[in-house]
Scaffold this motif. Structure first.
Motif, mmCIF file in Angstrom:
data_model
loop_
_atom_site.group_PDB
_atom_site.id
_atom_site.type_symbol
_atom_site.label_atom_id
_atom_site.label_comp_id
_atom_site.label_asym_id
_atom_site.label_seq_id
_atom_site.Cartn_x
_atom_site.Cartn_y
_atom_site.Cartn_z
ATOM 1 N N PHE A 1 -1.779 -7.284 -3.732
ATOM 2 C CA PHE A 1 -1.788 -8.565 -4.448
ATOM 3 C C PHE A 1 -0.553 -9.408 -4.133
ATOM 4 C CE2 PHE A 1 -1.734 -10.668 -8.877
ATOM 5 C CZ PHE A 1 -2.605 -11.669 -8.475
ATOM 6 N N CYS A 2 0.629 -8.786 -4.047
ATOM 7 C CA CYS A 2 1.853 -9.554 -3.780
ATOM 8 C C CYS A 2 2.115 -9.733 -2.297
ATOM 9 C CB CYS A 2 3.053 -8.910 -4.460
ATOM 10 S SG CYS A 2 3.729 -7.467 -3.604
ATOM 11 N N GLY A 3 1.423 -8.982 -1.452
ATOM 12 C CA GLY A 3 1.569 -9.139 -0.006
ATOM 13 C C GLY A 3 2.644 -8.265 0.616
ATOM 14 N N ALA A 4 3.354 -7.468 -0.184
ATOM 15 C CA ALA A 4 4.432 -6.643 0.372
ATOM 16 C C ALA A 4 3.900 -5.548 1.295
ATOM 17 C CB ALA A 4 5.252 -6.020 -0.755
ATOM 18 N N VAL A 5 2.676 -5.079 1.011
ATOM 19 C CA VAL A 5 2.086 -4.007 1.819
ATOM 20 C C VAL A 5 0.805 -4.516 2.463
ATOM 21 C CG1 VAL A 5 1.159 -1.654 1.812
ATOM 22 C CG2 VAL A 5 3.024 -2.253 0.258
ATOM 23 N N ARG B 1 2.710 -3.695 7.315
ATOM 24 C CA ARG B 1 3.830 -4.316 6.597
ATOM 25 C C ARG B 1 4.112 -3.494 5.347
ATOM 26 N NH1 ARG B 1 1.948 -9.330 6.101
ATOM 27 N NH2 ARG B 1 1.175 -9.112 3.997
ATOM 28 N N GLY B 2 5.370 -3.229 5.118
ATOM 29 C CA GLY B 2 5.753 -2.522 3.905
ATOM 30 C C GLY B 2 5.315 -1.073 3.900
ATOM 31 N N LYS B 3 5.646 -0.409 2.823
ATOM 32 C CA LYS B 3 5.330 1.006 2.685
ATOM 33 C C LYS B 3 5.000 1.235 1.219
ATOM 34 C CE LYS B 3 7.440 5.346 4.316
ATOM 35 N NZ LYS B 3 7.134 6.249 3.255
ATOM 36 N N PHE C 1 0.094 3.159 -3.804
ATOM 37 C CA PHE C 1 0.014 1.868 -4.471
ATOM 38 C C PHE C 1 1.248 1.049 -4.105
ATOM 39 C CE2 PHE C 1 2.327 4.813 -7.070
ATOM 40 C CZ PHE C 1 3.381 4.075 -7.611
ATOM 41 N N CYS C 2 1.176 -0.258 -4.277
ATOM 42 C CA CYS C 2 2.333 -1.114 -4.024
ATOM 43 C C CYS C 2 3.320 -0.977 -5.176
ATOM 44 C CB CYS C 2 1.903 -2.575 -3.882
ATOM 45 S SG CYS C 2 3.330 -3.689 -3.792
ATOM 46 N N GLU C 3 4.566 -0.676 -4.851
ATOM 47 C CA GLU C 3 5.542 -0.480 -5.931
ATOM 48 C C GLU C 3 5.929 -1.793 -6.603
ATOM 49 O OE1 GLU C 3 9.250 1.172 -4.741
ATOM 50 O OE2 GLU C 3 9.417 -0.123 -2.994
#
Ligand SMILES: [Zn+2]
Length: 146
Positions: free
Chosen positions: A11-15, A57-59, A73-75
């Motif tokens: 949702f936030c795009g970090a991952v 992108r991201g982890k 899950f996205c932290e």
């Protein structure tokens, strides 16, 4: 013909991640563990071989409550991303909500049909399976027997 490629992000795009090729299995899941973990009355899992999937992108963070089962899950925003299960070797499941184009993934069956919420109605003629829809190694037990 070029091989299918799909992308997804939280949702936030970090991952973000990329999936190459066709998923081998797509399934409604009415299981109560996943309901709680994902915060949704049900989910749809899109199944790939692990080598078809890579984060771009991201982890994500990971969490395990059930023996052999690891969820990611996205932290930052909490979006559920993947499900791995040692009892289902060489299988990796991605939540349909993570995909940029979830409309491309039509389910093949219902899993844990007996645990569905009673007011959910379906007009499809897909198989309705009362347990896992995949053969799971019995050495890992049944998550519902914990
Ligand atoms: Zn996020």
């Amino acid at each position: 013909m070029e091989s299918r490629s799909d992308t997804g992000a939280c949702f936030c795009g970090a991952v973000a991640a990329e999936m190459q090729g066709d998923p081998f299995w797509i399934c409604f899941d009415h299981d109560d563990d996943c309901r709680r973990a994902i915060g949704s009355p049900l989910t749809i899992w899109v199944g790939y071989r692990p080598d078809q999937f890579r984060f771009t992108r991201g982890k994500p963070r990971s969490f395990s409550r059930t023996k052999g089962v690891v969820r990611t899950f996205c932290e930052k925003c909490g979006t559920s991303i993947t499900y791995r299960d040692e009892g289902l070797s060489d299988e990796l499941y991605v939540t349909i909500g993570f995909f940029d184009h979830p409309e491309r993934f039509k389910p093949h069956a219902h899993a844990y049909w007996r645990l569905r919420l009673p007011w959910l109605e379906f007009a499809d003629d897909l198989p309705r399976i009362d347990t896992y829809s995949r053969r799971r190694d019995p050495a890992f037990g049944n998550p519902n027997d914990r």
